[in-house]
Design a protein around this motif. Structure first.
Motif, PDB file in Angstrom:
ATOM      1  N   VAL A   1      44.107  28.383  36.028  1.00  0.00           N
ATOM      2  CA  VAL A   1      43.602  30.182  36.703  1.00  0.00           C
ATOM      3  C   VAL A   1      41.756  30.401  35.743  1.00  0.00           C
ATOM      4  N   GLY A   2      41.274  30.645  36.612  1.00  0.00           N
ATOM      5  CA  GLY A   2      39.622  31.053  36.105  1.00  0.00           C
ATOM      6  C   GLY A   2      39.720  32.512  35.846  1.00  0.00           C
ATOM      7  N   SER A   3      39.614  32.606  34.715  1.00  0.00           N
ATOM      8  CA  SER A   3      39.574  33.664  33.494  1.00  0.00           C
ATOM      9  C   SER A   3      38.916  34.216  33.147  1.00  0.00           C
ATOM     10  N   ARG A   4      38.182  35.254  33.356  1.00  0.00           N
ATOM     11  CA  ARG A   4      37.295  35.844  33.327  1.00  0.00           C
ATOM     12  C   ARG A   4      37.204  36.664  31.464  1.00  0.00           C
ATOM     13  N   TYR A   5      38.274  36.160  30.844  1.00  0.00           N
ATOM     14  CA  TYR A   5      38.646  37.155  30.199  1.00  0.00           C
ATOM     15  C   TYR A   5      39.331  36.858  28.576  1.00  0.00           C
ATOM     16  N   VAL A   6      39.614  34.895  28.575  1.00  0.00           N
ATOM     17  CA  VAL A   6      38.880  33.987  27.551  1.00  0.00           C
ATOM     18  C   VAL A   6      38.318  33.513  26.918  1.00  0.00           C
ATOM     19  N   GLU A   7      38.287  33.206  26.326  1.00  0.00           N
ATOM     20  CA  GLU A   7      37.041  33.014  25.152  1.00  0.00           C
ATOM     21  C   GLU A   7      36.084  31.814  26.130  1.00  0.00           C
ATOM     22  N   GLY A   8      33.753  32.375  26.672  1.00  0.00           N
ATOM     23  CA  GLY A   8      33.522  31.948  27.441  1.00  0.00           C
ATOM     24  C   GLY A   8      33.671  32.820  28.773  1.00  0.00           C
TER      25      GLY A   8
ATOM     26  N   PRO B   1      37.863  28.925  31.672  1.00  0.00           N
ATOM     27  CA  PRO B   1      36.516  30.520  31.812  1.00  0.00           C
ATOM     28  C   PRO B   1      35.389  30.201  32.667  1.00  0.00           C
ATOM     29  N   TYR B   2      35.288  31.245  32.880  1.00  0.00           N
ATOM     30  CA  TYR B   2      34.384  31.692  34.062  1.00  0.00           C
ATOM     31  C   TYR B   2      33.786  32.660  33.708  1.00  0.00           C
ATOM     32  N   THR B   3      32.328  32.916  34.910  1.00  0.00           N
ATOM     33  CA  THR B   3      31.592  34.406  34.555  1.00  0.00           C
ATOM     34  C   THR B   3      31.978  35.030  35.821  1.00  0.00           C
ATOM     35  N   PHE B   4      32.272  36.117  36.688  1.00  0.00           N
ATOM     36  CA  PHE B   4      32.198  36.555  37.959  1.00  0.00           C
ATOM     37  C   PHE B   4      30.555  36.962  38.087  1.00  0.00           C
ATOM     38  N   ARG B   5      30.121  36.312  38.868  1.00  0.00           N
ATOM     39  CA  ARG B   5      29.362  36.816  39.719  1.00  0.00           C
ATOM     40  C   ARG B   5      28.706  37.627  40.406  1.00  0.00           C
TER      41      ARG B   5
END
Length: 375
Positions: free
Chosen positions: A122-129, A205-209
């Protein structure tokens, strides 16, 4: 040569009015996966902006680009399912066409799932990073609440079960396929909740754009779709989610029915007296049925059959057919309610008996004639 090799990874992209983004996304995926045999499958819900035509133009120059053009139906979850079924790749990723998902982590996701010890990455917004980007505090709070509800439902430990960015094996998807609802927009939650056994999960982890082109597809009705999905996962083995939605809309129709019935009956009794009360009740019951039926039609078109929503002339034709097929139910409604009322039953009992007849008939006929699937 690379484009002619079988795809190791298929990137499935549901799309609607994303013409300006498709070329950018194809280029971004190509740069993110330089050493992977990939293909990208856009599933377009007959976008009026020509998204499908744009994808076809790209496919003429790059065989790794494909399009599934759907007509007469909509829905992000069902689009993802059709896209996954349209490819033979053993590993499949799902991501949005709006460039808000960070395609640069596709390589890391692919390497992780290739290790063989997980079914889903999963590409997650809530894990570290990871991060939510420019989301407001209110939207973040709502997302976290939805996440908590989702985790209680699935029984699978996923930090971001509401993510629309993930990668899974063909085997994991096919195991979940028989139980999928394909309701709403949270296909990951649907897959996890439909798995016969808890999925083995890893998260990257990833940051939502922030969206750069086009308009967001999220509107005020996504909460309704999410609730439909939760209800279906909880009770779908007993009754379908669409029936639950239809019944909830029917509940609002009951309120409309009694309001109209009371107003019309009291008005007729005031104007003509109680000498012919049974006749005035039959007229009031008929008026209430017509108004409540129309109310149910428009609400069901907006909510229950959102993926098959009627518009323009089809909306008018749908309303006509809805009322036409309900004619028998209408006659039974008035007849049974009046018969009971004449035998000194309570007004509520008499009206509810008529409503029950109409509700069952409307549900059965609407799925066959009014909102039948096309294409």
């Amino acid at each position: 040569m690379r484009a002619s090799l079988p795809a190791e990874l298929a990137v499935v992209v549901p799309a609607y009015n994303e013409r300006s983004n498709v070329a950018l996304l194809v280029d971004a995926v190509a740069h993110a996966l330089p050493d992977v045999h990939w293909e990208i499958v856009f599933v377009d819900d007959d976008s009026p902006d020509g998204t499908a035509q744009q994808v076809r133009a790209l496919a003429q120059a790059d065989a790794r680009v494909r399009v599934v053009h759907r007509y007469g139906r909509r829905g992000l979850a069902s689009a993802c399912v059709e896209g996954i079924l349209a490819t033979s790749a053993p590993i499949v990723a799902v991501m949005d066409a709006d460039l808000q998902h960070d395609e640069t982590i596709l390589g890391a996701m692919f390497r992780r799932i290739r290790q063989g010890d997980v079914d889903l990455v999963v590409g997650s917004r809530y894990v570290e990073g990871g991060g939510m980007g420019e989301w407001s505090r209110r939207r973040i709070a709502m997302s976290r609440l939805a996440t908590a509800l989702a985790n209680r439902l699935t029984g699978t430990a996923i930090g971001d079960p509401m993510s629309g960015f993930f990668m899974l094996t063909r085997g994991a998807f096919m195991a979940s396929l028989p139980g999928l609802s394909s309701v709403g927009f949270k296909i990951l939650l649907d897959i996890a909740a439909s798995a016969p056994a808890p999925l083995r999960v890893a998260e990257v982890p990833y940051t939502f754009r922030t969206r750069q082109h086009g308009e967001s597809k999220l509107d005020s009705l996504v909460l309704w779709e999410y609730l439909q999905l939760l209800l279906d996962k909880a009770f779908g083995h007993i009754v379908p989610a669409r029936f639950i939605s239809f019944a909830l809309v029917g509940g609002s129709g009951v309120v409309v029915h009694f309001v109209v019935l009371t107003v019309v009956l009291e008005t007729l009794l005031h104007l003509h007296g109680a000498a012919d009360e049974e006749r005035w009740f039959a007229i009031a019951q008929g008026a209430a049925t017509v108004v409540a039926t129309s109310s149910n039609f428009f609400l069901n078109n907006l909510l229950t059959y959102r993926d098959q929503r009627l518009k323009g002339m089809r909306l008018l034709w749908g309303w006509m057919t809805f009322n036409l097929v309900c004619g028998i139910g209408f006659l039974a409604n008035v007849g049974i309610a009046s018969w009971l009322y004449q035998r000194r039953n309570y007004l509520v009992v008499s009206a509810l008996a008529g409503i029950a007849i109409t509700t069952v008939w409307n549900y059965a006929m609407s799925s066959i004639f009014t909102w039948r699937r096309r294409g």
